[in-house]
Design an enzyme around this catalytic site. Structure first.
Site, PDB file in Angstrom:
ATOM      1  N   ARG A 184      11.308   5.848   4.388  1.00  0.00           N
ATOM      2  CA  ARG A 184      11.498   7.296   4.378  1.00  0.00           C
ATOM      3  C   ARG A 184      12.095   7.798   5.697  1.00  0.00           C
ATOM      4  O   ARG A 184      12.876   8.755   5.717  1.00  0.00           O
ATOM      5  CB  ARG A 184      10.190   7.998   4.074  1.00  0.00           C
ATOM      6  CG  ARG A 184       9.708   7.778   2.635  1.00  0.00           C
ATOM      7  CD  ARG A 184       8.292   8.257   2.440  1.00  0.00           C
ATOM      8  NE  ARG A 184       8.162   9.681   2.745  1.00  0.00           N
ATOM      9  CZ  ARG A 184       6.982  10.290   2.913  1.00  0.00           C
ATOM     10  NH1 ARG A 184       5.856   9.592   2.816  1.00  0.00           N
ATOM     11  NH2 ARG A 184       6.948  11.579   3.175  1.00  0.00           N
ATOM     12  N   TYR A 226      12.376  -1.985  -2.116  1.00  0.00           N
ATOM     13  CA  TYR A 226      12.138  -0.577  -2.465  1.00  0.00           C
ATOM     14  C   TYR A 226      13.447   0.038  -2.925  1.00  0.00           C
ATOM     15  O   TYR A 226      14.525  -0.287  -2.397  1.00  0.00           O
ATOM     16  CB  TYR A 226      11.630   0.214  -1.262  1.00  0.00           C
ATOM     17  CG  TYR A 226      10.157   0.065  -0.971  1.00  0.00           C
ATOM     18  CD1 TYR A 226       9.228   0.958  -1.504  1.00  0.00           C
ATOM     19  CD2 TYR A 226       9.690  -0.964  -0.154  1.00  0.00           C
ATOM     20  CE1 TYR A 226       7.879   0.832  -1.225  1.00  0.00           C
ATOM     21  CE2 TYR A 226       8.329  -1.091   0.131  1.00  0.00           C
ATOM     22  CZ  TYR A 226       7.429  -0.185  -0.417  1.00  0.00           C
ATOM     23  OH  TYR A 226       6.099  -0.328  -0.147  1.00  0.00           O
ATOM     24  N   ASP A 244       2.362   4.953  -0.264  1.00  0.00           N
ATOM     25  CA  ASP A 244       1.854   6.232   0.231  1.00  0.00           C
ATOM     26  C   ASP A 244       1.714   7.252  -0.890  1.00  0.00           C
ATOM     27  O   ASP A 244       2.168   7.032  -2.017  1.00  0.00           O
ATOM     28  CB  ASP A 244       2.804   6.801   1.285  1.00  0.00           C
ATOM     29  CG  ASP A 244       2.854   5.969   2.544  1.00  0.00           C
ATOM     30  OD1 ASP A 244       1.833   5.327   2.855  1.00  0.00           O
ATOM     31  OD2 ASP A 244       3.904   5.967   3.210  1.00  0.00           O
ATOM     32  N   ARG A 300       0.847  -1.193   0.000  1.00  0.00           N
ATOM     33  CA  ARG A 300       0.000   0.000   0.000  1.00  0.00           C
ATOM     34  C   ARG A 300       0.881   1.241   0.000  1.00  0.00           C
ATOM     35  O   ARG A 300       1.148   1.828   1.054  1.00  0.00           O
ATOM     36  CB  ARG A 300      -0.934  -0.015   1.216  1.00  0.00           C
ATOM     37  CG  ARG A 300      -1.944  -1.161   1.178  1.00  0.00           C
ATOM     38  CD  ARG A 300      -2.824  -1.097   2.397  1.00  0.00           C
ATOM     39  NE  ARG A 300      -2.887  -2.382   3.083  1.00  0.00           N
ATOM     40  CZ  ARG A 300      -3.503  -2.583   4.239  1.00  0.00           C
ATOM     41  NH1 ARG A 300      -4.079  -1.575   4.850  1.00  0.00           N
ATOM     42  NH2 ARG A 300      -3.537  -3.769   4.785  1.00  0.00           N
TER      43      ARG A 300
END
Length: 268
Positions: free
Chosen positions: A197, A109, A51, A49
């Site tokens: 992040r 990622y 962002d 999911r």
């Protein structure tokens, strides 16, 4: 009949993956396109999911349908109804026990960072930016090693995170530089909300010499979000690849056209 799709999308104009009331999400756009193509509503489930502002190179979704279509028609047909910022890359029949999210055993990622005294408007929304011309990559790599393995990552967890446990296993955190670009690869069994992040924010503080390598160990052990650096911008974050058992025969994303394709070839 259960079908899986591979997606790429530019997340800059979307409020993330998950459907919301205002319907400006990737899931909403995809389900609108699927409904038009299949002539009936279809609900999707995603592996990750993402962002608001986060992109995808290898997002995987699944849905159940009774609509009979040639498998490649789910690529070209659905793409005909999608905005230019989203594209289905492949479609595959999968067994009923396949679940895009819960069948995944790892996620990867990438983060693309532009390190230059002056920002580039052509990279807005697609790469993170710091105004320092040079960051201390040696210190950043040393700090990254502190995070490898299974840990409680509460210090890097958003207050909105819904994960049942803050404990995750970070398999790899690779850092490579090419000119003014620094590429990061994060590979783990799963990630907490904003985890990448928040780690990026800490690594950049270390690269700027505002914090030491040992500081990151202190932050990790403290397990308190307030001890870590602020959450870094979403612009350069990409969901790159989802790992599934070979028995599901889920295609891998084609990353060869991207700068990180060459960088991580030897790491795969």
């Amino acid at each position: 009949m259960r079908i899986a799709l591979g997606l790429q999308y530019d997340g800059a104009t979307f409020s993330g993956w998950q459907s919301q009331q205002h319907r400006n999400t990737v899931q909403d756009a995809l389900e609108r396109a699927l409904a038009l193509f299949a002539t009936r509503p279809l609900k999707t489930v995603a592996a990750g999911r993402t962002d608001a502002g986060v992109h995808a190179l290898g997002q995987v979704v699944h849905f159940d349908t009774e609509a009979q279509r040639p498998i490649f028609a789910w690529v070209r047909g659905v793409n005909a109804f999608l905005p230019a910022s989203i594209a289905v890359q492949w479609a595959q029949h999968v067994p009923a026990e396949f679940h895009a999210r819960f069948s995944a055993y790892e996620r990867t990622y990438y983060y693309m960072l532009y390190s230059h005294p002056i920002r580039s408007p052509l990279l807005a929304g697609r790469a993170g930016w710091v105004y320092q011309a040079e960051l201390d990559l040696t210190a950043m790599r040393a700090a990254a090693c502190v995070l490898l393995g299974e840990h409680d990552f509460s210090a890097f967890r958003s207050s909105e995170c819904q994960a049942k446990s803050p404990c995750k296993h970070l398999y790899a955190l690779d850092i490579e530089a090419r000119g003014h670009f620094i590429y990061f690869r994060f590979r783990a069994n799963a990630f907490l909300h904003h985890m990448v992040r928040n780690i990026m924010g800490c690594l950049i503080e270390i690269g700027r010499h505002r914090q030491s390598v040992s500081w990151l160990q202190t932050v990790l052990e403290a397990r308190e979000r307030r001890q870590a650096a602020p959450t870094f911008m979403a612009d350069g974050l990409y969901l790159a690849q989802i790992g599934y058992l070979p028995t599901f025969k889920v295609p891998l994303p084609d990353l060869t056209s991207q700068p990180w394709g060459e960088l991580w070839a030897s790491h795969s």
